[in-house]
Write an enzyme that holds these catalytic residues in place. Structure first.
Site, PDB file in Angstrom:
ATOM      1  N   ASP A 104      49.313 -10.052   0.873  1.00 59.18           N
ATOM      2  CA  ASP A 104      50.097  -9.197   0.056  1.00 59.18           C
ATOM      3  C   ASP A 104      51.475  -9.877  -0.943  1.00 59.18           C
ATOM      4  O   ASP A 104      51.304 -10.676  -1.120  1.00 59.18           O
ATOM      5  CB  ASP A 104      51.424  -9.311   1.326  1.00 59.18           C
ATOM      6  CG  ASP A 104      52.312  -8.391   0.372  1.00 59.18           C
ATOM      7  OD1 ASP A 104      52.304  -7.465  -0.242  1.00 59.18           O
ATOM      8  OD2 ASP A 104      54.011  -8.413   1.368  1.00 59.18           O
ATOM      9  N   LYS A 135      57.091  -2.480  -7.945  1.00 59.07           N
ATOM     10  CA  LYS A 135      57.720  -3.610  -7.786  1.00 59.07           C
ATOM     11  C   LYS A 135      57.276  -3.691  -8.822  1.00 59.07           C
ATOM     12  O   LYS A 135      57.931  -3.801 -10.767  1.00 59.07           O
ATOM     13  CB  LYS A 135      57.757  -5.286  -6.914  1.00 59.07           C
ATOM     14  CG  LYS A 135      59.325  -4.783  -6.136  1.00 59.07           C
ATOM     15  CD  LYS A 135      58.097  -4.907  -5.173  1.00 59.07           C
ATOM     16  CE  LYS A 135      59.335  -4.359  -4.409  1.00 59.07           C
ATOM     17  NZ  LYS A 135      59.137  -4.306  -2.657  1.00 59.07           N
ATOM     18  N   TRP A 151      58.830 -10.759   4.354  1.00 56.37           N
ATOM     19  CA  TRP A 151      57.789 -10.131   4.260  1.00 56.37           C
ATOM     20  C   TRP A 151      56.473 -10.537   5.257  1.00 56.37           C
ATOM     21  O   TRP A 151      56.291 -10.034   6.245  1.00 56.37           O
ATOM     22  CB  TRP A 151      56.895  -9.465   3.295  1.00 56.37           C
ATOM     23  CG  TRP A 151      57.765  -9.289   2.356  1.00 56.37           C
ATOM     24  CD1 TRP A 151      59.142  -9.519   1.030  1.00 56.37           C
ATOM     25  CD2 TRP A 151      58.480  -7.077   2.884  1.00 56.37           C
ATOM     26  NE1 TRP A 151      60.072  -8.400   0.621  1.00 56.37           N
ATOM     27  CE2 TRP A 151      59.650  -7.973   1.792  1.00 56.37           C
ATOM     28  CE3 TRP A 151      58.654  -6.745   3.617  1.00 56.37           C
ATOM     29  CZ2 TRP A 151      61.137  -6.075   1.695  1.00 56.37           C
ATOM     30  CZ3 TRP A 151      59.312  -5.642   3.739  1.00 56.37           C
ATOM     31  CH2 TRP A 151      60.438  -5.125   2.594  1.00 56.37           C
TER      32      TRP A 151
HETATM   33  C1  LIG Z   1      58.832  -4.640  -1.049  1.00 57.25           C
HETATM   34  C2  LIG Z   1      57.549  -5.636  -0.532  1.00 57.25           C
HETATM   35  C3  LIG Z   1      57.472  -5.250   0.664  1.00 57.25           C
HETATM   36  C4  LIG Z   1      57.801  -3.429   1.461  1.00 57.25           C
HETATM   37  O1  LIG Z   1      56.942  -2.752   0.492  1.00 57.25           O
HETATM   38  P1  LIG Z   1      56.410  -1.160   0.710  1.00 57.25           P
HETATM   39  O2  LIG Z   1      56.472  -0.787  -0.057  1.00 57.25           O
HETATM   40  O3  LIG Z   1      57.990  -1.050   1.268  1.00 57.25           O
HETATM   41  O4  LIG Z   1      56.148  -1.460   2.320  1.00 57.25           O
HETATM   42  C5  LIG Z   1      56.201  -5.910   1.554  1.00 57.25           C
HETATM   43  N1  LIG Z   1      55.725  -7.152   0.354  1.00 57.25           N
HETATM   44  C6  LIG Z   1      56.668  -7.525  -0.766  1.00 57.25           C
HETATM   45  C7  LIG Z   1      56.414  -9.273  -0.859  1.00 57.25           C
HETATM   46  C8  LIG Z   1      57.662  -7.105  -1.233  1.00 57.25           C
HETATM   47  O5  LIG Z   1      58.146  -7.443  -1.977  1.00 57.25           O
END
Ligand SMILES: *Cc1c(COP(=O)(O)O)cnc(C)c1O
Length: 359
Positions: free
Chosen positions: A172, A196, A102
């Site tokens: 993030d 998540k 990511w």
């Molecule tokens: C799942 C995830 C993403 C991707 O998220 P989307 O909503 O599919 O764009 C980005 N960063 C992390 C840490 C993730 O676990």
């Protein structure tokens, strides 16, 4: 009812109480004769849902007036683009801590706008660890420092925010948002796709510090990509169902006891699994011990055939979605806030049993 033990990495398990409440009020929301997703987003019912969800985030994170809460679309992946679009210009530098897939994607987008200094990478060890503060090579005049607080795929997590000497963090937090308390004063932006730890896919929670937002002085940002468009107002139709569900999850988090409760709860659950992994050499954790995630517990067995057998037999015990991400292999148990202790105990019992038959 026959709910499985769900270890999906995302979209992931939601609290049963939340699903049931949503089901109860879905067809006829609070006696209004329509569901919440069939009403105007400017009407009183949705405006209340939206306002309450914001209020709960303010309470849970201790947000002062200096933060804007936004419910956006496009997933965390859109924030990879939007953050540098708003805060990084040609000739300027942002520091990015690269701890996995990511972060790598976030770096790719940032490079479209300015200089990216990779302040750390653990790529050479397949991202099995996060840095200590003294391993970071930060730029003096960086606009921000971007990090991924929990690395969903590799099963690593920052034990604490990286030390940046006052440079705002852009984070993030998609896979550990609201899993523990954080020091919000260090953040310029924290963003998380809901699917998540927070709700259904389709809404991204983005929290932006207003002083940091004031440092964005770019004039060429397309309307929807500009944080100012969304600050303090509902610019266009929000993802109403997602926000509604996130609101229910936030209420559930508060009723359970807030972020301190979940910190303890998540540490305890992860501890049960790591304890079993560390018992002998049969299971092997993939992350360095200091960097281990309390959200995604990743481990390997002796060989891939044994791992395949483990996954097949786990299914018979209703232990589902344990296959590791293809870039790491092995097993991954995602045990977010909503994963009950019973599911972790069931997995540990199965691990013991599987070891005794195959060890
Ligand atoms: C799942 C995830 C993403 C991707 O998220 P989307 O909503 O599919 O764009 C980005 N960063 C992390 C840490 C993730 O676990």
């Amino acid at each position: 009812m026959n709910r499985i033990h769900n270890f999906s990495a995302g979209p992931a398990i939601l609290p049963l109480e939340v699903l049931q409440k949503a089901q109860e009020e879905f067809v006829d929301y609070k006696g209004t004769g329509t569901s919440i997703i069939e009403k105007s987003h400017r009407g009183a019912d949705y405006v209340e849902v939206d306002a309450k969800a914001r209020e709960r985030l303010v309470q849970l994170l201790g947000l002062g007036d200096d933060f804007e809460v936004m419910f956006l679309q496009g997933g965390a992946s859109t924030q990879f683009l939007m953050a540098p679009y708003n805060f990084l210009s040609e000739g300027e530098t942002a520091d990015y801590i690269n701890t996995g897939t990511w972060s790598t994607k976030a770096i790719k987008e940032a490079k479209r706008f300015g200089n990216v200094n990779e302040a750390f990478t653990s790529a050479d060890s397949n991202f099995h660890r996060v840095p200590t503060d003294d391993e970071l090579s930060l730029t003096d005049d960086a606009k921000f420092v971007h990090f991924t607080s929990n690395n969903t795929i590799f099963g690593t997590q920052f034990p604490l925010e990286p030390e940046t000497n006052g440079v705002p963090l852009v984070c993030d937090a998609s896979s550990d948002f609201l899993s523990r308390p954080i020091d919000i004063s260090k953040y310029g932006i924290i963003y998380a796709g809901a699917q998540k730890n927070l709700g259904p896919a389709g809404v991204t929670v983005v929290i932006v510090n207003k002083q940091f937002l004031a440092t964005s002085n770019k004039s060429d940002i397309p309307t929807m990509m500009n944080y100012n468009t969304h600050a303090g107002k509902m610019f266009n139709t929000p993802p109403v169902f997602g926000v509604y569900m996130v609101g229910l999850v936030l209420e559930w988090i508060q009723e359970k006891g807030g972020l301190d409760y979940f910190k303890t709860f998540n540490e305890e659950k992860a501890g049960l699994l790591y304890n079993e992994i560390d018992a002998d050499d049969f299971y092997r954790g993939t992350a360095e011990e200091r960097s281990r995630s309390n959200m995604n517990v990743c481990f390997r067995l002796g060989n891939e055939d044994l791992e395949a057998k483990f996954l097949t037999e786990a299914k018979a015990y209703h232990l589902d979605a344990l296959k590791g991400h293809r870039s790491v292999g092995g097993i991954r148990a995602s045990i977010y806030n909503a994963c009950p202790r019973e599911s972790v105990v069931a997995l540990v019992d199965f691990m013991k049993d599987f070891r005794s038959k195959n060890g």
